[in-house]
Design a protein around this motif. Structure first.
Motif, PDB file in Angstrom:
ATOM      1  N   ASP A  88      26.285 -64.801  37.430  1.00 48.86           N
ATOM      2  CA  ASP A  88      25.419 -64.161  38.039  1.00 48.86           C
ATOM      3  C   ASP A  88      24.954 -64.308  39.376  1.00 48.86           C
ATOM      4  N   LEU A  89      24.537 -63.246  39.982  1.00 52.82           N
ATOM      5  CA  LEU A  89      24.059 -63.324  41.508  1.00 52.82           C
ATOM      6  C   LEU A  89      22.787 -62.480  41.618  1.00 52.82           C
ATOM      7  N   GLN A  90      22.036 -62.968  42.640  1.00 56.25           N
ATOM      8  CA  GLN A  90      20.880 -62.262  42.967  1.00 56.25           C
ATOM      9  C   GLN A  90      20.586 -62.454  44.379  1.00 56.25           C
ATOM     10  N   ILE A  91      20.226 -61.444  45.204  1.00 54.10           N
ATOM     11  CA  ILE A  91      19.685 -61.892  46.588  1.00 54.10           C
ATOM     12  C   ILE A  91      18.169 -61.377  46.502  1.00 54.10           C
ATOM     13  N   TYR A  92      17.243 -61.918  47.318  1.00 50.90           N
ATOM     14  CA  TYR A  92      15.787 -61.973  47.320  1.00 50.90           C
ATOM     15  C   TYR A  92      15.073 -61.440  48.837  1.00 50.90           C
TER      16      TYR A  92
END
Length: 258
Positions: free
Chosen positions: A121-125
């Protein structure tokens, strides 16, 4: 789409999906191995940027590492905003390993070697932090279908200056015979940088073998350097796999799994 060079190619629609045109080649392989050249996870900010983490090939066929980059203005960049490809709409592209190294295959921690990484999984904030969950094998081992390696979960975060990684816990052996590297997976919370979920047959608090995959919630107060765990499912009679957290807001969370 996995097409030209068995690599990630872009397709573009400007009419809500009624028609499509070729958008370019994101990466090209150093050498073509197996049926795919790179496994990717993507996350867009909804405005002008799509981040990705990737491997070079399938971990069954290659001792894969994890890399990060992003797409913006029809160009690709590494984690440090250094230009990698000035025009992604053609068929000339960097290799996956040309982007920023997040975690290297054959990393040794306390006499244990971690190999054959795979993206989860990958997320940017909003504060420009980037986070990813991935899995590795514990040590390396033969890659025949009968092989049953052990796996572990890792977390990595980019703070704008460097990538740091943290061991999360055991992920168990393969889920079924034809894929040695399939695990229960995990999810980053898209609205909370400090919350994650994993599916594992081992309690991450003490490594107790649960005999079935359960979902655990992890929280951190030190930027991902350590995690506190809470059981979401307990004493299950069937595996609980593949947690997913859709985008909502800071006050609400929906957790899905099967």
């Amino acid at each position: 789409v996995r097409s030209h060079a068995r690599s990630p190619n872009l397709m573009v629609s400007i009419d809500q999906g009624n028609s499509w045109s070729y958008g370019g080649l994101l990466t090209e392989p150093d050498t073509s191995i197996g049926y795919v050249n790179g496994y990717f996870k993507y996350c867009g900010n909804g405005v002008d940027r799509i981040d990705f983490v990737c491997t070079e090939h399938h971990p069954r066929d290659y001792n894969t590492s994890i890399y990060h980059g992003y797409i913006k203005n029809n160009q690709s960049f590494n984690s440090y905003s250094e230009l990698m490809d000035s025009l992604i709409s053609d068929k000339n592209a960097p290799k996956p390993a040309d982007f920023t190294l997040v975690y290297a295959a054959d990393t040794v921690i306390q006499d244990t070697t971690y190999t054959r990484c795979w993206t989860i999984d990958l997320q940017i904030y909003p504060d420009s932090s980037i986070a990813t969950i991935f899995k590795t094998r514990i040590n390396d081992s033969p890659t025949s279908p009968s092989n049953d390696p052990n796996h572990v979960f890792f977390y990595a975060r980019f703070n704008g200056t460097e990538w740091t990684s943290t061991y999360l816990g055991k992920a168990g052996s393969k889920l079924y015979s034809s894929e040695q590297d399939y695990t229960g997976l995990g999810a980053l919370h898209p609205n909370d940088l400090n919350t994650i979920y994993i599916s594992t047959p081992f309690d991450p608090r003490d490594d107790t073998d649960l005999g079935v995959h359960e979902i655990f919630k992890g929280t951190t107060t030190d930027h991902g350097a350590s995690w506190s765990w809470t059981a979401i499912t307990q004493q299950s009679v069937r595996d609980n796999l593949r947690p997913i957290v859709p985008v909502w807001d800071e006050e609400n969370t929906a957790l899905l799994w099967w």
